[in-house]
Design a protein around this motif. Structure first.
Motif, PDB file in Angstrom:
ATOM      1  N   ALA A 127      -6.487  -1.368 -10.883  1.00 36.07           N
ATOM      2  CA  ALA A 127      -6.636  -1.116  -9.572  1.00 36.07           C
ATOM      3  C   ALA A 127      -7.978  -1.001  -9.086  1.00 36.07           C
ATOM      4  N   ARG A 128      -8.584  -0.172  -9.655  1.00 36.46           N
ATOM      5  CA  ARG A 128      -9.960   0.243  -9.032  1.00 36.46           C
ATOM      6  C   ARG A 128     -11.042  -0.597  -9.236  1.00 36.46           C
ATOM      7  N   GLU A 129     -11.092  -1.306 -10.434  1.00 36.42           N
ATOM      8  CA  GLU A 129     -12.000  -2.469 -10.568  1.00 36.42           C
ATOM      9  C   GLU A 129     -11.720  -3.696  -9.881  1.00 36.42           C
ATOM     10  N   LEU A 130     -10.446  -3.880  -9.362  1.00 37.75           N
ATOM     11  CA  LEU A 130      -9.789  -4.961  -8.494  1.00 37.75           C
ATOM     12  C   LEU A 130     -10.130  -4.798  -7.177  1.00 37.75           C
ATOM     13  N   GLY A 131      -9.947  -3.430  -6.829  1.00 39.09           N
ATOM     14  CA  GLY A 131     -10.232  -3.059  -5.349  1.00 39.09           C
ATOM     15  C   GLY A 131      -9.115  -2.978  -4.512  1.00 39.09           C
ATOM     16  N   PHE A 132      -7.802  -2.816  -5.062  1.00 42.82           N
ATOM     17  CA  PHE A 132      -6.817  -2.605  -4.388  1.00 42.82           C
ATOM     18  C   PHE A 132      -6.061  -1.359  -4.424  1.00 42.82           C
ATOM     19  N   ASP A 133      -5.152  -0.767  -3.668  1.00 41.14           N
ATOM     20  CA  ASP A 133      -4.325   0.380  -3.570  1.00 41.14           C
ATOM     21  C   ASP A 133      -3.291   0.343  -4.334  1.00 41.14           C
ATOM     22  N   PRO A 134      -3.061   1.009  -5.625  1.00 40.90           N
ATOM     23  CA  PRO A 134      -1.800   0.869  -6.320  1.00 40.90           C
ATOM     24  C   PRO A 134      -0.811   1.670  -5.793  1.00 40.90           C
ATOM     25  N   ASN A 135      -0.944   2.465  -4.716  1.00 49.36           N
ATOM     26  CA  ASN A 135       0.039   2.963  -4.179  1.00 49.36           C
ATOM     27  C   ASN A 135       0.706   2.203  -3.165  1.00 49.36           C
ATOM     28  N   ARG A 136       0.269   0.985  -3.006  1.00 46.76           N
ATOM     29  CA  ARG A 136       0.764   0.143  -1.734  1.00 46.76           C
ATOM     30  C   ARG A 136       1.026  -1.354  -2.309  1.00 46.76           C
ATOM     31  N   MET A 137       1.873  -1.430  -3.095  1.00 46.73           N
ATOM     32  CA  MET A 137       2.388  -2.805  -3.741  1.00 46.73           C
ATOM     33  C   MET A 137       3.762  -3.063  -3.401  1.00 46.73           C
ATOM     34  N   VAL A 138       3.686  -4.360  -3.156  1.00 41.76           N
ATOM     35  CA  VAL A 138       5.115  -5.176  -2.783  1.00 41.76           C
ATOM     36  C   VAL A 138       5.342  -6.351  -3.819  1.00 41.76           C
ATOM     37  N   LEU A 139       6.437  -6.653  -4.346  1.00 39.15           N
ATOM     38  CA  LEU A 139       6.846  -7.681  -5.252  1.00 39.15           C
ATOM     39  C   LEU A 139       7.510  -8.775  -4.365  1.00 39.15           C
ATOM     40  N   MET A 140       7.348  -9.862  -4.634  1.00 38.82           N
ATOM     41  CA  MET A 140       7.763 -11.000  -4.106  1.00 38.82           C
ATOM     42  C   MET A 140       7.890 -12.036  -5.054  1.00 38.82           C
ATOM     43  N   GLY A 141       9.164 -12.753  -4.769  1.00 43.35           N
ATOM     44  CA  GLY A 141       9.578 -14.006  -5.594  1.00 43.35           C
ATOM     45  C   GLY A 141      10.079 -14.752  -4.781  1.00 43.35           C
TER      46      GLY A 141
END
Length: 295
Positions: A127-141
Motif C-alpha cells: 500500500a505504501r509504495e502504491l500510495g493508497f490507504d489500506p484501511n479504506r478498501m472496498v471489494l467489488m465484483g
C-alpha cells in the motif's frame, strides 16, 4: 432460460462508478502511470492491474478492488472490467485495482476465492509504495466475481488464510451476481446455465453449501454490503435472500434493483457503471461516499 448466460457476461465490457472524494477541494492534477500485470502470486494467472487516482489529495486515497465475472471459467481483468469504471473511479480520487484469478476447470472455486484474498493481502503489503490507504478498501465484483466477492466477505477462512481480518474491508459491492445460495441457484438453473454451475460447484451438496455466501452469514462478516441486481427473477431472489441473512446478523446492507432483464440487463449493469446516465452509478457513488467517510 431465465438465467441465460448471465454469469458469462463477465467476458463483456463493464463500466463502474465513482464518487467525489471528501477532500475534493484539495485535489491537484498529477500524471501517474497505471501499473499493470503486477504479480500477487507465483502463478501466471495471479496478476492485477493498479490504477492510481488521476488527482492527488492530502491523504492517501481509498482503494476499490474489482473482481471480474465470466462464469468462473472465462474473463480477465482486461476484458471484463470496463474503461468507464476505471475512468470514473480514478477521476474521483480513488485508486482502483482489478484482479485476475485462476479459472475453472484448471482451478476450483475455492482456489479462486483464495486468489482474491491473496490479491488483497498483496495490495495491503504494498500500500505504501502504491500510495493508497489500506484501511479504506472496498471489494467489488460482477457476476461470478460478485459471488467470489461475497464469499470472501462472509467466509472468514479466505481472509484469515492471508492473515487478514474481515474488518480490513470497509465493504463489499455486488453487481448482479447470483449463486449466493448455490443449491437454490442450481435448482433454478435452466438448460444453458446448469452445466456452468455444475462445472463450478460440482454435485456434492456439502461443497455447494460451503461455497454459498449465505451459509456463512452467521458471522463474522464484512460490516457493509451494497447488493445491486437487475430484473432477473432468480438473481433478484438470491440478492434479497442474502441481504436478509446479512441484516439478521448485524451487517449494514443496501439492496437495490434496477431496470434491465436477462443477459442484456446483466451485461449493461457492469458495462455502464460509471457512466453518468447509468442509474446504478449514483447509487454506488452515494454508498462509497458513506462507506469511506471517517469513522
Amino acid at each position: 432460460m431465465r438465467a441465460i448466460g448471465w454469469m458469462v457476461a463477465g467476458l463483456l465490457l463493464a463500466g463502474a462508478p465513482v464518487l467525489a472524494h471528501q477532500q475534493a477541494a484539495s485535489l491537484s492534477p498529477v500524471a501517474i502511470a497505471p501499473k499493470r500485470d503486477l504479480a500477487y502470486g507465483a502463478l501466471a494467472e495471479q496478476k492485477l492491474d493498479f490504477f492510481p487516482p488521476v488527482t492527488r489529495t492530502r491523504t492517501a486515497p481509498p482503494l476499490i478492488l474489482f473482481v471480474h465475472g465470466g462464469g468462473w471459467e472465462h474473463g480477465n481483468k482486461d476484458n471484463a472490467t470496463g474503461s468507464a469504471k476505471i475512468r470514473h473511479f480514478t477521476q474521483a480520487g480513488y485508486a482502483l485495482a482489478t484482479v485476475n484469478y485462476r479459472l475453472v476447470p484448471g482451478a476450483t472455486v475455492e482456489q479462486q476465492a483464495q486468489d482474491v484474498a491473496a490479491a488483497i493481502a498483496w495490495l495491503v503489503a504494498h500500500a505504501r509504495e502504491l500510495g493508497f490507504d489500506p484501511n479504506r478498501m472496498v471489494l467489488m465484483g460482477h457476476s461470478a466475481g460478485a459471488h467470489l466477492a461475497a464469499l470472501v466477505g462472509t467466509d472468514p477462512r479466505y481472509m484469515h488464510g492471508q492473515k487478514l481480518m474481515l474488518d480490513q474491508l470497509r465493504g463489499v459491492v455486488l453487481l448482479d451476481g447470483a449463486a449466493y445460495d448455490v443449491p437454490a441457484q442450481m435448482a433454478d438453473a435452466g438448460r444453458f446455465m446448469a452445466p456452468i454451475y455444475a462445472k463450478a460447484f460440482g454435485s456434492d451438496p456439502a461443497r455447494q453449501r460451503t461455497l454459498s455466501p449465505i451459509a456463512h452469514t452467521a458471522g463474522p462478516n464484512v460490516l457493509s454490503f451494497l447488493i445491486l441486481h437487475v430484473q432477473r427473477e432468480d438473481g433478484a431472489r438470491q440478492a434479497a435472500a442474502l441481504a436478509a441473512a446479512l441484516r439478521a446478523e448485524g451487517s449494514k446492507v443496501e439492496l437495490q434493483g434496477f431496470q434491465g432483464r436477462g443477459l442484456r440487463g446483466h451485461v449493461a449493469m457492469n458495462r455502464q457503471l460509471g457512466e453518468a446516465d447509468s442509474p446504478a452509478t449514483a447509487a454506488v457513488d452515494r454508498w462509497l461516499s458513506a462507506t469511506f467517510a471517517p469513522r
